[in-house]
Design an enzyme around this catalytic site. Structure first.
Site, PDB file in Angstrom:
ATOM      1  N   CYS A 103      -2.609  -3.414   7.329  1.00 42.63           N
ATOM      2  CA  CYS A 103      -2.146  -3.581   8.707  1.00 42.63           C
ATOM      3  C   CYS A 103      -2.525  -2.373   9.553  1.00 42.63           C
ATOM      4  CB  CYS A 103      -0.645  -3.836   8.747  1.00 42.63           C
ATOM      5  SG  CYS A 103       0.373  -2.495   8.113  1.00 42.63           S
ATOM      6  N   TRP A 131      16.532 -39.051 -15.808  1.00 45.51           N
ATOM      7  CA  TRP A 131      15.398 -38.242 -15.403  1.00 45.51           C
ATOM      8  C   TRP A 131      14.134 -39.026 -15.640  1.00 45.51           C
ATOM      9  CZ3 TRP A 131      16.500 -33.926 -12.832  1.00 45.51           C
ATOM     10  CH2 TRP A 131      17.721 -33.322 -13.041  1.00 45.51           C
ATOM     11  N   ALA A 176      15.838 -49.670  -8.829  1.00 42.34           N
ATOM     12  CA  ALA A 176      16.369 -50.407  -7.681  1.00 42.34           C
ATOM     13  C   ALA A 176      17.810 -50.011  -7.384  1.00 42.34           C
ATOM     14  CB  ALA A 176      16.274 -51.910  -7.935  1.00 42.34           C
ATOM     15  N   GLU A 218       0.824  -1.209   0.000  1.00 45.70           N
ATOM     16  CA  GLU A 218       0.000   0.000   0.000  1.00 45.70           C
ATOM     17  C   GLU A 218       0.864   1.268   0.000  1.00 45.70           C
ATOM     18  OE1 GLU A 218      -2.269  -2.851   2.846  1.00 45.70           O
ATOM     19  OE2 GLU A 218      -0.257  -2.657   1.985  1.00 45.70           O
ATOM     20  N   GLY A 255      13.388 -37.200  -0.068  1.00 46.79           N
ATOM     21  CA  GLY A 255      12.903 -38.468  -0.584  1.00 46.79           C
ATOM     22  C   GLY A 255      11.812 -39.147   0.225  1.00 46.79           C
ATOM     23  N   SER A 305      19.919 -36.400  10.225  1.00 45.70           N
ATOM     24  CA  SER A 305      20.053 -36.683  11.667  1.00 45.70           C
ATOM     25  C   SER A 305      21.464 -36.479  12.168  1.00 45.70           C
ATOM     26  CB  SER A 305      19.598 -38.115  11.969  1.00 45.70           C
ATOM     27  OG  SER A 305      18.227 -38.276  11.697  1.00 45.70           O
ATOM     28  N   ARG A 364       9.973 -23.771  -7.188  1.00 44.64           N
ATOM     29  CA  ARG A 364      11.024 -23.469  -6.204  1.00 44.64           C
ATOM     30  C   ARG A 364      11.129 -21.965  -5.980  1.00 44.64           C
ATOM     31  NH1 ARG A 364      16.362 -27.125  -7.854  1.00 44.64           N
ATOM     32  NH2 ARG A 364      15.517 -29.179  -7.231  1.00 44.64           N
TER      33      ARG A 364
END
Length: 364
Positions: free
Chosen positions: A76, A171, A165, A55, A297, A223, A185
């Site tokens: 706001c 691709w 596998a 604005e 994944g 992790s 993205r």
């Protein structure tokens, strides 16, 4: 003004804001159009970095007295790093304000429209609320749930596999689908993958859309911080920030090494089943992230689905089959009944360069 006219200009305001998605966090990407006598006096969107707001940019340098202002989110009403937009509209002596949706932030939430009405400005809204809600989903989710809105993207074969596998995945889908992914993205604050994907694919995780310089934050969930330190992720770190979400047992030596490379570390609780992704999403929100684009994944996708953190599914399906020995797009969910899983509603379906793009919104 007729409803059709209001919707016409609101549609433009929403589209202007959407062009800045991924660039304004932690603030919403808002669009504003100022109209008088059927002519556009000014239009603007929230600036990269979140300020100035739409604005105040649109008002800058024009005489807006007697005009109608179309804004995709309620103006706001609080003073933060900048004065409230509602007051700027009052000071500009506009005649009418049309808004797309109410702002769920407790500092606004009706206060903006009340300020305008008290000053004698006609207020209309919400107008095209469904579209405004969709454009502002990240901001809304951050305010109401304390986490970013999360889109899970999966590019799979017809039988739901993301790799053979042996692990080969490039691709499965064609170049048009990959270009579409880069655009997706670009309009998110962060791109996220799991450690297995980072190790197997050595991705840069950058967006490569011509004309868009903004790079989302790259987030890896690992992790133990066991991902390559000499690959594409580190190679792009100077122009695309890298954040690593890790468990409490990650070795101090690994933490120090990544910090020296320029990565930001975010520690979350972990268990034998992996990282606590609910806490991870909360911590990303605390750092201002409102929209996350997760590209797998399988184990990370399963963790997010089990925690019911996925707001949107984006699937690219190719016309090939990789077989039961191929790698599944989602890891084990350990479901006993169909009604234990999240339900998603089809939002869009279309062909894209020989592949099928299907988008689903969480029914929650």
């Amino acid at each position: 003004m007729t409803l059709a006219t209001d919707e016409r200009w609101m549609r433009l305001a929403i589209s202007l804001g959407a062009q800045r998605l991924g660039q304004t966090w932690p603030n919403p990407a808002v669009g504003c159009v100022i109209v008088k006598d059927g002519r556009v006096l000014a239009r603007a969107a929230t600036a990269p970095g979140g300020r100035p707001h739409a604005e105040t940019q649109a008002l800058d340098g024009i005489n807006a007295k007697g005009s109608t202002v179309y804004v995709s989110l309620e103006p706001c009403a609080h003073t933060g790093k900048t004065p409230p937009c509602a007051q700027a509209l009052i000071d500009a002596r506009v005649a009418r304000v049309v808004y797309g949706m109410r702002d769920p932030d407790c500092r606004v939430d009706g206060k903006g429209t009340s300020m305008l009405s008290a000053a004698g400005i006609a207020v209309t809204g919400p107008v095209l609320e469904k579209q405004a809600l969709a454009a502002n989903q990240g901001f809304i989710t951050a305010i109401t749930k304390g986490r970013p809105a999360l889109t899970l993207k999966l590019a799979t074969s017809f039988d739901g596999r993301i790799a053979t596998a042996s692990g080969q995945s490039q691709w499965i889908t064609g170049p048009n689908a990959r270009r579409a992914v880069h655009m997706m993205r670009a309009n998110h604050d962060a791109i996220m993958v799991g450690a297995g994907t980072a190790r197997a694919d050595d991705p840069t995780l950058t967006q490569r859309v011509g004309g868009i310089a903004h790079q989302p934050i790259r987030v890896i969930c690992t992790s133990d911080l066991n991902i390559p330190m000499d690959g594409a992720l580190v190679g792009a770190i100077k122009h695309a920030p890298l954040w690593l979400i890790h468990g409490q047992d990650a070795k101090a030596s690994a933490r120090d090494a990544w910090l020296q490379k320029g990565a930001k570390l975010i520690q979350v609780p972990s268990s034998p089943n992996g990282l606590d992704m609910t806490v991870a999403m909360q911590k990303l929100c605390e750092k201002g992230i409102t929209r996350v684009f997760c590209e797998g994944g399988g184990q990370l996708a399963a963790g997010l689905l089990k925690a019911k953190l996925v707001d949107r599914l984006v699937g690219f399906t190719a016309g090939m089959a990789l077989g039961g020995d191929g790698r599944a797009c989602v890891g084990a969910l350990n479901l006993d009944a169909i009604d234990e899983t999240q339900a998603f509603q089809l939002e869009n379906l279309r062909e894209i360069g020989g592949d099928i793009l299907h988008i689903w919104q969480c029914d929650c």
